[in-house]
Design a protein around this motif. Structure first.
Motif, PDB file in Angstrom:
ATOM      1  N   TYR A  22       4.025   0.782   2.289  1.00 54.78           N
ATOM      2  CA  TYR A  22       3.701  -0.181   3.340  1.00 54.78           C
ATOM      3  C   TYR A  22       3.762  -1.583   2.751  1.00 54.78           C
ATOM      4  CZ  TYR A  22       1.967   3.685   6.226  1.00 54.78           C
ATOM      5  OH  TYR A  22       1.863   4.836   6.975  1.00 54.78           O
ATOM      6  N   TRP A  30       5.127   7.038   1.881  1.00 54.09           N
ATOM      7  CA  TRP A  30       5.520   5.766   2.484  1.00 54.09           C
ATOM      8  C   TRP A  30       5.015   4.607   1.627  1.00 54.09           C
ATOM      9  CZ3 TRP A  30       8.552   5.604   6.828  1.00 54.09           C
ATOM     10  CH2 TRP A  30       8.582   6.728   7.656  1.00 54.09           C
ATOM     11  N   ALA A  77       0.866  -1.180   0.000  1.00 50.44           N
ATOM     12  CA  ALA A  77       0.000   0.000   0.000  1.00 50.44           C
ATOM     13  C   ALA A  77       0.898   1.224   0.000  1.00 50.44           C
ATOM     14  CB  ALA A  77      -0.927   0.007   1.214  1.00 50.44           C
ATOM     15  N   LEU A 114      -5.443   2.147   7.883  1.00 49.92           N
ATOM     16  CA  LEU A 114      -4.837   1.006   7.212  1.00 49.92           C
ATOM     17  C   LEU A 114      -5.532  -0.274   7.668  1.00 49.92           C
ATOM     18  CD1 LEU A 114      -2.562  -0.128   5.402  1.00 49.92           C
ATOM     19  CD2 LEU A 114      -1.131  -0.246   7.459  1.00 49.92           C
ATOM     20  N   ARG A 172       1.014   5.529   0.804  1.00 47.57           N
ATOM     21  CA  ARG A 172       0.343   6.685   1.393  1.00 47.57           C
ATOM     22  C   ARG A 172       1.376   7.699   1.855  1.00 47.57           C
ATOM     23  NH1 ARG A 172      -4.725   7.646   3.453  1.00 47.57           N
ATOM     24  NH2 ARG A 172      -5.263   6.523   1.544  1.00 47.57           N
ATOM     25  N   ASP A 173       1.248   8.960   1.411  1.00 42.21           N
ATOM     26  CA  ASP A 173       2.001  10.087   1.943  1.00 42.21           C
ATOM     27  C   ASP A 173       3.517   9.855   1.957  1.00 42.21           C
ATOM     28  OD1 ASP A 173      -0.427  11.357   2.361  1.00 42.21           O
ATOM     29  OD2 ASP A 173      -0.598  10.643   4.436  1.00 42.21           O
ATOM     30  N   ARG A 214      -8.900   6.728   5.662  1.00 42.28           N
ATOM     31  CA  ARG A 214      -7.456   6.921   5.752  1.00 42.28           C
ATOM     32  C   ARG A 214      -6.805   6.031   6.800  1.00 42.28           C
ATOM     33  NH1 ARG A 214      -5.400  11.015   2.833  1.00 42.28           N
ATOM     34  NH2 ARG A 214      -3.548  11.157   4.177  1.00 42.28           N
ATOM     35  N   ARG A 255       6.800  -0.109   7.042  1.00 42.85           N
ATOM     36  CA  ARG A 255       6.711   0.957   6.047  1.00 42.85           C
ATOM     37  C   ARG A 255       8.096   1.507   5.762  1.00 42.85           C
ATOM     38  NH1 ARG A 255       3.698   6.237   8.801  1.00 42.85           N
ATOM     39  NH2 ARG A 255       5.192   6.610  10.492  1.00 42.85           N
ATOM     40  N   PHE A 287      -5.407   1.048   2.292  1.00 48.85           N
ATOM     41  CA  PHE A 287      -5.958   2.172   3.036  1.00 48.85           C
ATOM     42  C   PHE A 287      -7.414   2.356   2.650  1.00 48.85           C
ATOM     43  CE2 PHE A 287      -1.528   3.166   3.722  1.00 48.85           C
ATOM     44  CZ  PHE A 287      -1.544   3.677   5.011  1.00 48.85           C
ATOM     45  N   PRO A 290      -2.064   4.911  10.376  1.00 51.76           N
ATOM     46  CA  PRO A 290      -0.863   4.688   9.553  1.00 51.76           C
ATOM     47  C   PRO A 290       0.385   4.360  10.368  1.00 51.76           C
ATOM     48  CG  PRO A 290      -2.095   6.559   8.723  1.00 51.76           C
ATOM     49  CD  PRO A 290      -2.736   6.180  10.020  1.00 51.76           C
TER      50      PRO A 290
END
Length: 380
Positions: A133, A131, A126, A186, A128-129, A184, A146, A180, A214
């Motif tokens: 994961y 990162w 995954a 996980l 996100r932002d 938002r 992550r 996610f 997260p």
């Protein structure tokens, strides 16, 4: 015609479709041996649990091309901002970036601490932002880590940082899908590692769907205070997706009788090992759809065009489950049946576009030239 010959012919026509794999017994299933049929966009009728062959109107799949090939034991797939993809290799322990337009591959390297074995290794991904994961099998457990990616890191992954540790590991039933949600938070699907009692033990992280921040803390509003457990009574969850109203759906492997697609609600008990498929027992949630294990063995799922699309390993087909809110609006419909082998992961790319990942090189398939692949699909 042999499968390698079919693959060669389809490659020449630029119409290839994916093979994925996972199991519905104590171990992952054996590959099917039925001959390929056609790579057209038409669907075959699928049997409902009651044995009827009613197919909902409107479902179509067109395989529009192959993005890339030559992948080894691909498992997880995630889309980066801008449209490029990241794909994990379960057994090679690596993550590869795939250009979303050209299919060019760039290795991001090996993820430290992964210990492949059986159905474990480097699995779900995954993003996100900034990162990346990853759900992986380590020496002592399954865990989520992550890694920083992009920016100063460039096309390299940062050092893995633990997000959640202590998920039970086994030779089989390691779960492994992460994503996610619209909130938002996980989410992760886990397995009971063949120890069936873990699924009903709410103190264990095995046989569950987990929900966390997260950073790996229990998400606000979870049904069990101080716990990442979101739902329980699962056997082996490898598919999670949300519909356009934010409802969570999950696919899981049955043992000998029924594979399941479930509408997941917080704190609910999905029955395993006391129930497999529809049981009608008080306290357990029945699945929205179910399949004989020979027809599905579901891994990844995605939502697009009003339906859940489910990749089948042993079943070697892509299932469409049409939805009307929280219920099915028709019987499941099978596409690409026994045409392309084992199908591992399906990812929505916006509109009616799907990415589909084959799984012929996972030790249970019959790989041909070019396996494994990421295919482009258009669905309606």
């Amino acid at each position: 015609m042999s499968r390698p010959a079919v693959v060669k012919a389809l490659w020449g026509a630029a119409v290839l479709v994916l093979v994925a794999g996972c199991s519905s017994g104590g171990t992952e299933d054996r590959p099917g041996t039925a001959p390929p049929t056609s790579a057209s966009a038409s669907a075959t009728a699928s049997a409902s649990p009651s044995g009827s062959a009613t197919a909902p109107a409107g479902g179509r799949v067109a395989v529009t091309g192959t993005l890339t090939e030559g992948l080894k034991s691909p498992w997880g797939l995630a889309e980066l901002p801008g449209g490029d993809l990241l794909v994990s290799s379960r057994d090679e322990r690596t993550i590869t970036k795939v250009d979303g337009r050209t299919g060019a591959k760039t290795s991001l390297g090996e993820v430290p601490g992964v210990v492949p074995g059986g159905e474990g290794g480097l699995m779900g991904l995954a993003v996100r932002d900034g990162w990346v994961y990853a759900y992986l099998t380590a020496e002592s457990d399954n865990r989520i880590v992550r890694m920083r990616y992009g920016g100063a890191e460039g096309d390299r992954l940062g050092v893995p940082q633990p997000v959640l540790t202590g998920i039970p590991k086994g030779v089989v039933h390691n779960g492994g899908r992460i994503a996610f949600g619209p909130d938002r938070m996980l989410y992760a699907g886990t397995g009971e590692t063949g120890r069936t009692g873990l699924a009903q033990d709410r103190e264990s992280l095995g046989g569950k769907i987990l929900r966390m921040t997260p950073e790996g803390r229990p998400a606000p509003g979870n049904p069990l205070p101080g716990s990442v457990v979101y739902s329980y009574g699962h056997r082996n969850v490898q598919g999670i997706a949300w519909d356009d109203e934010g409802r969570l759906w999950a696919a899981e492997f049955g043992q000998n009788t029924w594979d399941e697609l479930n509408l997941v609600e917080p704190g609910k008990n999905y029955g395993w090992p006391e129930a497999e498929g529809r049981a009608g027992k008080a306290g357990f949630v029945d699945p929205v759809a179910q399949w004989p294990t020979s027809e599905a063995s579901p891994s990844g799922i995605a939502y697009a065009r009003g339906a859940i699309w489910m990749a089948g390993l042993r079943g070697e087909r892509l299932w469409r489950v049409p939805l009307a809110g929280a219920e099915r609006s028709g019987d499941p419909q099978a596409f690409l049946s026994e045409e392309y082998g084992r199908l591992r992961t399906v990812l929505a790319g916006g509109g009616g576009r799907l990415w589909l990942v084959t799984s012929e090189t996972d030790g249970r398939g019959t790989p041909g030239p070019g396996d494994d692949r990421i295919l482009r699909l258009e669905v309606s």
